[in-house]
Each structure stands twice: as structure tokens, then as C-alpha cells.
Design an enzyme around this catalytic site. Structure first.
Site, short mmCIF file in Angstrom:
data_model
loop_
_atom_site.label_atom_id
_atom_site.label_comp_id
_atom_site.label_asym_id
_atom_site.label_seq_id
_atom_site.Cartn_x
_atom_site.Cartn_y
_atom_site.Cartn_z
CD1 TRP A 1 -60.96 -30.77 13.87
CD2 TRP A 1 -59.55 -32.01 14.88
NE1 TRP A 1 -60.28 -31.48 13.02
CE2 TRP A 1 -59.24 -32.24 13.61
CE3 TRP A 1 -58.32 -32.53 15.78
CZ2 TRP A 1 -58.25 -32.81 12.80
CZ3 TRP A 1 -57.52 -33.38 15.15
CH2 TRP A 1 -57.36 -33.59 13.91
CG ASP B 1 -58.74 -26.20 17.80
OD1 ASP B 1 -57.78 -25.52 17.11
OD2 ASP B 1 -58.81 -27.40 17.84
CE LYS C 1 -55.85 -28.51 9.89
NZ LYS C 1 -56.19 -29.03 11.07
C1 LIG Z 1 -56.15 -29.86 12.10
C2 LIG Z 1 -56.84 -29.61 13.51
C3 LIG Z 1 -56.29 -30.00 14.56
C4 LIG Z 1 -55.16 -30.98 14.85
O1 LIG Z 1 -53.95 -30.44 14.51
P1 LIG Z 1 -52.55 -30.83 14.60
O2 LIG Z 1 -51.69 -29.57 14.27
O3 LIG Z 1 -52.40 -32.11 13.31
O4 LIG Z 1 -52.33 -31.50 15.83
C5 LIG Z 1 -56.88 -29.56 15.75
N1 LIG Z 1 -58.00 -28.76 15.76
C6 LIG Z 1 -58.53 -28.32 14.53
C7 LIG Z 1 -59.89 -27.58 14.69
C8 LIG Z 1 -57.92 -28.67 13.26
O5 LIG Z 1 -58.46 -28.26 12.29
#
Ligand SMILES: *Cc1c(COP(=O)(O)O)cnc(C)c1O
Length: 362
Positions: free
Chosen positions: A102, A172, A196
Site C-alpha cells: 500500500w 494511511d 475495514k
Molecule cells: C485496503 C487498503 C487500501 C485501499 O483501500 P480502497 O478503499 O480500496 O482504496 C489502502 N491502504 C490500506 C492500508 C488498505 O488496507
């Protein structure tokens, strides 16, 4: 029949009580006679929903003053670009720590809007550790440092402190936000897709310090819908927002409160991770490669000593009602995602299954 347990990395399991509230309350929002998703977003009830969610989120994060919570679209993936569009101006410098798939995407995306410098990387370890902070080589003209505090695919989590970095820190936190008490005030911007730990896809949380919001420098051509300042000024309603997803987020925040808040969830999450890593480390069949001080509480990847057993493991797990345990294709093996909705007893069911499988097949 027992309801299956969903260990999916995202979208994740939701608490049964939240799903039940969605079912029960979908038809009639707050006695209005019509559904939450049929209302105009300019209706005072919907505006109030957004205001309440912002307040509830900041409170849950332990951030009452000096921060805004924006409720945006496009997922965490759009944030990789959007944060650069808002903070790098014409051609500013962003500093990036690369700890997995990511954060690799984040640094690549930012390069379209300015200069994105990789200041540390754990790639040579196969993304099994977090690069030590004293080795982060931050350029003097950097406008921010970006890191991914939980790499969902590799199962690597940041437990260190960014308090002393001396420039804005962006994280993030998609896959571990509100999983435990974190020093949120040491971050200037935090983002997370909701699907999530916070609810369902469609809404992305951006928590930003007010003084960083005031200092945004837009990349030329950035439309209002992607401007943090414009979204903040218009209550995250520059255009029609994802009301359904914000509503589910509000139900998740109610649920979190009813569970005793982040501190209570932390106790549960700590216990879940300890059980899971304890079982893996004690076994001769399962193995987790991540450095002990960087093992994620939320995403636990593990490989089987004999990959020829993978297919049987997954088939038997599914037959036992344990779903979505297949690891990411880049890592292989298995991954159990233990988001907030997964209980200690769910984890115990998985461990019991793993023991039985090891005894009979290992
Ligand atoms: C799932 C995830 C993403 C991407 O998320 P989307 O909402 O599908 O764009 C980005 N960073 C992390 C750490 C993730 O777990």
C-alpha cells in the site's frame, strides 16, 4: 446453523448487531417515513447525521479540538493522489516510508503531482519489519512524511512514535484505525477507507489538523470535489455524498461506544493477536515471518510448512464455516484478518481448527 466467521481483509466482517440495525432501520430514517438513502443530503436530518458522525469519530479517536473529519469518496486509493494534490502545490516534496504494497502505491501516485522521495524502505526484508525511524532520511524541503501504519497484505504494524519528526506526518490507517488507543494528536492527517474497521465501502475518512487544512496548497487544476478545504467548508457535501455508507459508519460508531469504546476494543484486540501469534509460534506447521515488534494485530499472515496443503486447509476451513483465509497472492499462504467485529471466541474457533488440521494433516 452457525453463522460463518468472516476473516476477510476487506470488506470486513460487520458486527451482527450492526447488520440487524441496518435491516431494522433502513425503511424509515428517524421517523421520517422514508429511508436514509432517499433523503436529500440537504435535509437537516442528513446534515445532522454528518455533523454527529464527525463529532463521534473525533471523540473516538481522542481528538476533540483542532481537527476536522472529512467524509469523502474514492477509497484510500484516491487519498494516495488527493493528499499530494492538496499539499504539494505546483511541485512540492513529499517524503515516503515504504513498508509494503500500500505504501508503494502511495509514493507512486504522489509522483504525478510533485516530487515523491522514498526516505526508507523495508523491501529488502520482504516487508517483514518496519524501518527504524532514526534511519528515515528526510529531505529539508519535505512538506510531510507519509507512512502506512498497518500494511494489510504483509501484516506489518507501526508501534513506534512519530512525535519528534518536526514536520507534518500523514498516515494511511485504513486497516487498523480505532483498533487500539493511538497517539492521534502526533499525526497531522490520517485517512482510512471505511470498509475495514469502520463499516462499508463508499466513504473514506480523512482526519486533518485544522492548521494543516489552512495551509493546503492545491495542485493546479484540482477540482473542488478533491479539495480538502472546499470539502471542509461544505461539510463534506461539495456534491452528493455517500449517505448510505456514512449511515453505516454512524451505526459502527454507536456499536463501538456500546462495546466500551476504543480502550475496551484494544483489550480484546490485544488478546486476539496474542492468541493467534501464540498458536502459530507454538506450531510446527504454521509460520509467520514478521519481526516480533512489527506484527500486526489486525492482519495475521501465515504460511504452511508444506504449501501443497494450502488447498486442503482452505477447503476444510470453508467447510467448517471459516471464510476468506486465503493470503494475498503476493505473499501466499493464509491471512486471518481480525478486525474489530471479530471476537476472541471467533479467534479461538480458528485456532481450534488449525490445531485439528495440524494433527490430522500436518
Ligand atoms: C485496503 C487498503 C487500501 C485501499 O483501500 P480502497 O478503499 O480500496 O482504496 C489502502 N491502504 C490500506 C492500508 C488498505 O488496507
Amino acid at each position: 446453523m452457525m453463522r460463518p466467521i468472516n476473516f476477510c481483509s476487506g470488506p470486513s466482517a460487520l458486527p451482527l448487531s450492526v447488520l440487524a440495525r441496518m435491516r431494522d432501520e433502513l425503511m424509515d430514517f428517524q421517523g421520517s417515513g422514508i429511508s436514509v438513502i432517499e433523503h436529500s443530503h440537504r435535509d437537516p436530518r442528513i446534515v445532522q447525521l454528518f455533523t454527529d458522525v464527525e463529532r463521534q469519530l473525533l471523540a473516538a479517536l481522542g481528538l476533540d479540538v483542532g481537527y476536522r473529519a472529512l467524509l469523502l469518496s474514492g477509497g484510500a486509493t484516491l487519498q494516495f493522489s488527493q493528499l499530494a494534490m492538496n499539499l504539494l502545490g505546483q511541485d512540492g516534496v513529499g517524503a515516503y516510508v515504504t513498508t509494503g504494497a500500500w505504501s508503494e502505491k502511495a509514493v507512486k501516485a504522489a509522483a504525478a503531482y510533485g516530487t515523491a522521495v522514498e526516505i526508507a524502505s523495508a523491501k529488502s526484508s520482504g516487508y517483514t519489519e518496519f524501518p527504524a525511524i532514526d534511519a528515515w532520511n528526510i529531505p529539508e524541503d519535505a512538506r510531510y512524511v507519509h507512512l502506512c501504519t498497518n500494511e494489510t497484505i504483509h501484516g506489518v504494524e507501526w508501534f513506534g512514535s512519530v512525535a519528534e519528526l518536526g514536520l507534518p506526518v500523514i498516515a494511511d490507517m485504513s486497516s487498523h484505525i480505532l483498533s487500539r488507543r493511538m497517539p492521534m494528536h502526533t499525526y497531522d492527517l490520517v485517512y482510512a477507507g471505511a470498509q475495514k474497521n469502520l463499516g462499508t465501502a463508499g466513504v473514506t475518512l480523512v482526519v486533518i489538523k485544522s492548521d494543516l487544512l489552512d495551509r493546503c496548497q492545491l495542485h493546479p487544476g484540482t477540482p473542488d470535489v478533491l479539495s480538502y478545504a472546499a470539502q471542509a467548508a461544505q461539510g463534506s457535501m461539495v456534491n452528493t455524498p455517500p449517505v448510505m455508507s456514512v449511515w453505516v459508519l454512524s451505526l459502527m460508531l454507536d456499536w463501538l461506544e456500546s462495546m466500551g469504546g476504543v480502550d475496551a476494543i484494544e483489550v480484546q484486540n490485544r488478546a486476539k493477536a496474542a492468541l493467534m501469534y501464540g498458536a502459530i509460534d507454538a506450531s510446527g506447521l504454521y509460520h509467520n515471518p514478521v519481526a516480533e515488534d512489527a506484527r500486526s494485530w489486525m492482519n495475521v499472515p501465515f504460511v504452511l510448512a508444506d504449501p501443497a496443503l494450502d488447498a486442503a486447509f482452505l477447503a476444510e476451513a470453508e467447510a467448517a464455516g471459516l471464510l476468506n483465509l486465503k493470503g494475498h497472492r503476493s505473499v501466499g499462504g493464509m491471512r486471518a484478518s481480525l478486525y474489530n467485529a471479530i471476537t476472541v471466541s471467533d479467534v479461538q474457533v480458528l485456532i481450534d481448527f488449525m490445531h485439528t488440521f495440524e494433527r490430522t494433516r500436518g
